[in-house]
Design a protein around this motif. Structure first.
Motif, PDB file in Angstrom:
ATOM      1  N   ARG A  57       0.827  -1.207   0.000  1.00  0.00           N
ATOM      2  CA  ARG A  57       0.000   0.000   0.000  1.00  0.00           C
ATOM      3  C   ARG A  57       0.859   1.254   0.000  1.00  0.00           C
ATOM      4  NH1 ARG A  57      -0.964   3.808   3.394  1.00  0.00           N
ATOM      5  NH2 ARG A  57      -0.220   2.635   5.190  1.00  0.00           N
ATOM      6  N   VAL A  58       1.869   1.297   0.850  1.00  0.00           N
ATOM      7  CA  VAL A  58       2.723   2.483   0.951  1.00  0.00           C
ATOM      8  C   VAL A  58       3.440   2.739  -0.369  1.00  0.00           C
ATOM      9  CG1 VAL A  58       4.798   3.380   2.084  1.00  0.00           C
ATOM     10  CG2 VAL A  58       3.007   2.319   3.454  1.00  0.00           C
ATOM     11  N   ARG A  59       3.980   1.688  -0.980  1.00  0.00           N
ATOM     12  CA  ARG A  59       4.711   1.860  -2.250  1.00  0.00           C
ATOM     13  C   ARG A  59       3.792   2.268  -3.390  1.00  0.00           C
ATOM     14  NH1 ARG A  59       9.993  -1.335  -3.157  1.00  0.00           N
ATOM     15  NH2 ARG A  59       9.341  -0.780  -5.251  1.00  0.00           N
ATOM     16  N   SER A  60       2.517   1.918  -3.294  1.00  0.00           N
ATOM     17  CA  SER A  60       1.596   2.310  -4.362  1.00  0.00           C
ATOM     18  C   SER A  60       1.147   3.761  -4.225  1.00  0.00           C
ATOM     19  CB  SER A  60       0.372   1.399  -4.374  1.00  0.00           C
ATOM     20  OG  SER A  60      -0.433   1.638  -3.235  1.00  0.00           O
ATOM     21  N   GLY A  61       1.418   4.366  -3.065  1.00  0.00           N
ATOM     22  CA  GLY A  61       1.064   5.767  -2.858  1.00  0.00           C
ATOM     23  C   GLY A  61      -0.373   5.982  -2.399  1.00  0.00           C
ATOM     24  N   LEU A  62      -1.055   4.918  -2.042  1.00  0.00           N
ATOM     25  CA  LEU A  62      -2.438   5.034  -1.585  1.00  0.00           C
ATOM     26  C   LEU A  62      -2.493   5.119  -0.067  1.00  0.00           C
ATOM     27  CD1 LEU A  62      -4.015   2.318  -3.911  1.00  0.00           C
ATOM     28  CD2 LEU A  62      -4.219   4.787  -4.156  1.00  0.00           C
ATOM     29  N   THR A  63      -3.503   5.794   0.428  1.00  0.00           N
ATOM     30  CA  THR A  63      -3.699   5.876   1.876  1.00  0.00           C
ATOM     31  C   THR A  63      -4.556   4.700   2.332  1.00  0.00           C
ATOM     32  OG1 THR A  63      -5.725   7.167   1.713  1.00  0.00           O
ATOM     33  CG2 THR A  63      -3.642   8.403   1.787  1.00  0.00           C
ATOM     34  N   GLN A  64      -4.591   4.480   3.630  1.00  0.00           N
ATOM     35  CA  GLN A  64      -5.458   3.436   4.166  1.00  0.00           C
ATOM     36  C   GLN A  64      -6.915   3.707   3.813  1.00  0.00           C
ATOM     37  OE1 GLN A  64      -4.759   3.080   8.371  1.00  0.00           O
ATOM     38  NE2 GLN A  64      -2.943   1.813   8.089  1.00  0.00           N
ATOM     39  N   ALA A  65      -7.316   4.963   3.873  1.00  0.00           N
ATOM     40  CA  ALA A  65      -8.703   5.322   3.566  1.00  0.00           C
ATOM     41  C   ALA A  65      -9.040   5.012   2.100  1.00  0.00           C
ATOM     42  CB  ALA A  65      -8.942   6.800   3.865  1.00  0.00           C
ATOM     43  N   GLU A  66      -8.099   5.280   1.203  1.00  0.00           N
ATOM     44  CA  GLU A  66      -8.342   5.001  -0.216  1.00  0.00           C
ATOM     45  C   GLU A  66      -8.457   3.498  -0.475  1.00  0.00           C
ATOM     46  OE1 GLU A  66      -6.096   8.851  -2.238  1.00  0.00           O
ATOM     47  OE2 GLU A  66      -4.914   7.101  -1.636  1.00  0.00           O
ATOM     48  N   LEU A  71     -11.926  -1.387  -1.279  1.00  0.00           N
ATOM     49  CA  LEU A  71     -12.323  -2.711  -0.804  1.00  0.00           C
ATOM     50  C   LEU A  71     -13.703  -2.710  -0.153  1.00  0.00           C
ATOM     51  CD1 LEU A  71      -8.927  -3.890   0.740  1.00  0.00           C
ATOM     52  CD2 LEU A  71      -9.848  -4.396  -1.524  1.00  0.00           C
ATOM     53  N   ASP A  72     -14.393  -1.578  -0.194  1.00  0.00           N
ATOM     54  CA  ASP A  72     -15.732  -1.426   0.384  1.00  0.00           C
ATOM     55  C   ASP A  72     -15.770  -1.763   1.870  1.00  0.00           C
ATOM     56  OD1 ASP A  72     -16.963  -0.597  -1.984  1.00  0.00           O
ATOM     57  OD2 ASP A  72     -17.202  -2.672  -2.654  1.00  0.00           O
ATOM     58  N   MET A  73     -14.892  -1.114   2.629  1.00  0.00           N
ATOM     59  CA  MET A  73     -14.875  -1.311   4.080  1.00  0.00           C
ATOM     60  C   MET A  73     -14.463  -0.012   4.752  1.00  0.00           C
ATOM     61  SD  MET A  73     -11.338  -3.447   4.798  1.00  0.00           S
ATOM     62  CE  MET A  73     -11.704  -4.791   3.724  1.00  0.00           C
ATOM     63  N   GLU A  74     -14.662   0.048   6.045  1.00  0.00           N
ATOM     64  CA  GLU A  74     -14.253   1.219   6.821  1.00  0.00           C
ATOM     65  C   GLU A  74     -12.731   1.230   6.971  1.00  0.00           C
ATOM     66  OE1 GLU A  74     -16.274   3.637   8.045  1.00  0.00           O
ATOM     67  OE2 GLU A  74     -17.914   2.635   6.992  1.00  0.00           O
ATOM     68  N   GLN A  75     -12.170   2.436   7.113  1.00  0.00           N
ATOM     69  CA  GLN A  75     -10.725   2.574   7.264  1.00  0.00           C
ATOM     70  C   GLN A  75     -10.224   1.873   8.517  1.00  0.00           C
ATOM     71  OE1 GLN A  75      -8.836   4.776   9.547  1.00  0.00           O
ATOM     72  NE2 GLN A  75      -6.915   4.162   8.617  1.00  0.00           N
ATOM     73  N   ASP A  76     -10.983   1.932   9.604  1.00  0.00           N
ATOM     74  CA  ASP A  76     -10.569   1.265  10.844  1.00  0.00           C
ATOM     75  C   ASP A  76     -10.472  -0.249  10.659  1.00  0.00           C
ATOM     76  OD1 ASP A  76     -10.354   3.612  12.248  1.00  0.00           O
ATOM     77  OD2 ASP A  76     -12.364   3.484  13.123  1.00  0.00           O
ATOM     78  N   ARG A  77     -11.376  -0.794   9.884  1.00  0.00           N
ATOM     79  CA  ARG A  77     -11.329  -2.239   9.625  1.00  0.00           C
ATOM     80  C   ARG A  77     -10.099  -2.582   8.795  1.00  0.00           C
ATOM     81  NH1 ARG A  77     -15.559  -5.689   6.105  1.00  0.00           N
ATOM     82  NH2 ARG A  77     -14.528  -7.694   6.307  1.00  0.00           N
ATOM     83  N   TYR A  78      -9.838  -1.776   7.743  1.00  0.00           N
ATOM     84  CA  TYR A  78      -8.664  -2.050   6.917  1.00  0.00           C
ATOM     85  C   TYR A  78      -7.377  -1.923   7.734  1.00  0.00           C
ATOM     86  CZ  TYR A  78      -4.820  -1.773   3.768  1.00  0.00           C
ATOM     87  OH  TYR A  78      -3.605  -2.001   3.194  1.00  0.00           O
ATOM     88  N   LYS A  79      -7.333  -0.976   8.650  1.00  0.00           N
ATOM     89  CA  LYS A  79      -6.127  -0.734   9.446  1.00  0.00           C
ATOM     90  C   LYS A  79      -5.664  -2.001  10.161  1.00  0.00           C
ATOM     91  CE  LYS A  79      -4.435   2.204  13.167  1.00  0.00           C
ATOM     92  NZ  LYS A  79      -4.787   3.268  14.104  1.00  0.00           N
ATOM     93  N   GLN A  80      -6.595  -2.828  10.607  1.00  0.00           N
ATOM     94  CA  GLN A  80      -6.215  -4.059  11.311  1.00  0.00           C
ATOM     95  C   GLN A  80      -5.460  -5.019  10.394  1.00  0.00           C
ATOM     96  OE1 GLN A  80      -9.641  -6.120  12.791  1.00  0.00           O
ATOM     97  NE2 GLN A  80     -10.399  -6.658  10.765  1.00  0.00           N
ATOM     98  N   TYR A  81      -5.665  -4.915   9.073  1.00  0.00           N
ATOM     99  CA  TYR A  81      -4.972  -5.792   8.138  1.00  0.00           C
ATOM    100  C   TYR A  81      -3.522  -5.374   7.924  1.00  0.00           C
ATOM    101  CZ  TYR A  81      -9.735  -7.293   7.320  1.00  0.00           C
ATOM    102  OH  TYR A  81     -11.019  -7.747   7.498  1.00  0.00           O
TER     103      TYR A  81
END
Length: 130
Positions: A57-66, A71-81
């Motif tokens: 994700r970091v190398r692609s330049g995208l934020t967690q929110a993006e 992925l159709d989920m909340e940012q807090d949920r993605y953060k756990q991944y």
């Protein structure tokens, strides 16, 4: 209810009728513990998978929110991944497309990670949704 109701032998200790040495001598030997496979290899794999998820994700330049939105989920949920859980299999393909990495690299770490210049040169095509 007192402890002796749950463990009747404690009553003998309390009354002094049976010493601990006598009890131990008469106690049947415990069965040897079965050798269970260590979970260490799986835990190490999980940690490396989570690290590759964040790196992609970091190398692609995208934020967690993006990524979360793709992925159709909340940012807090993605953060756990990126911190404690592996990305579920139903999100892996879309995540890899969004980050422009191969599934093989995300899963094994053995394939070549695309160079940053390769990522920048790719077209910004829309990510398919399942």
């Amino acid at each position: 209810m007192d402890a002796s109701a749950y463990r009747p032998w404690t009553r003998f200790f309390e009354l002094g009728k049976l010493s601990l040495a006598e009890f131990s001598k008469n106690e049947p030997a415990m069965a040897p513990r079965s050798k269970q496979p260590s979970r260490a290899p799986q835990a190490a794999y999980d940690v490396r998978f989570i690290e590759r998820t964040k790196l992609a994700r970091v190398r692609s330049g995208l934020t967690q929110a993006e990524i979360a939105k793709l992925l159709d989920m909340e940012q807090d949920r993605y953060k756990q991944y990126e911190t404690r859980s592996k990305l579920p299999h139903q999100f892996v393909e879309r995540f890899c497309l969004a980050c422009r990495i191969s599934i093989g690299w995300l899963v094994t770490g053995k394939e070549r990670l695309p160079a940053l210049s390769d990522i920048d040169n790719l077209s910004q095509s829309p990510i398919p949704k399942e």
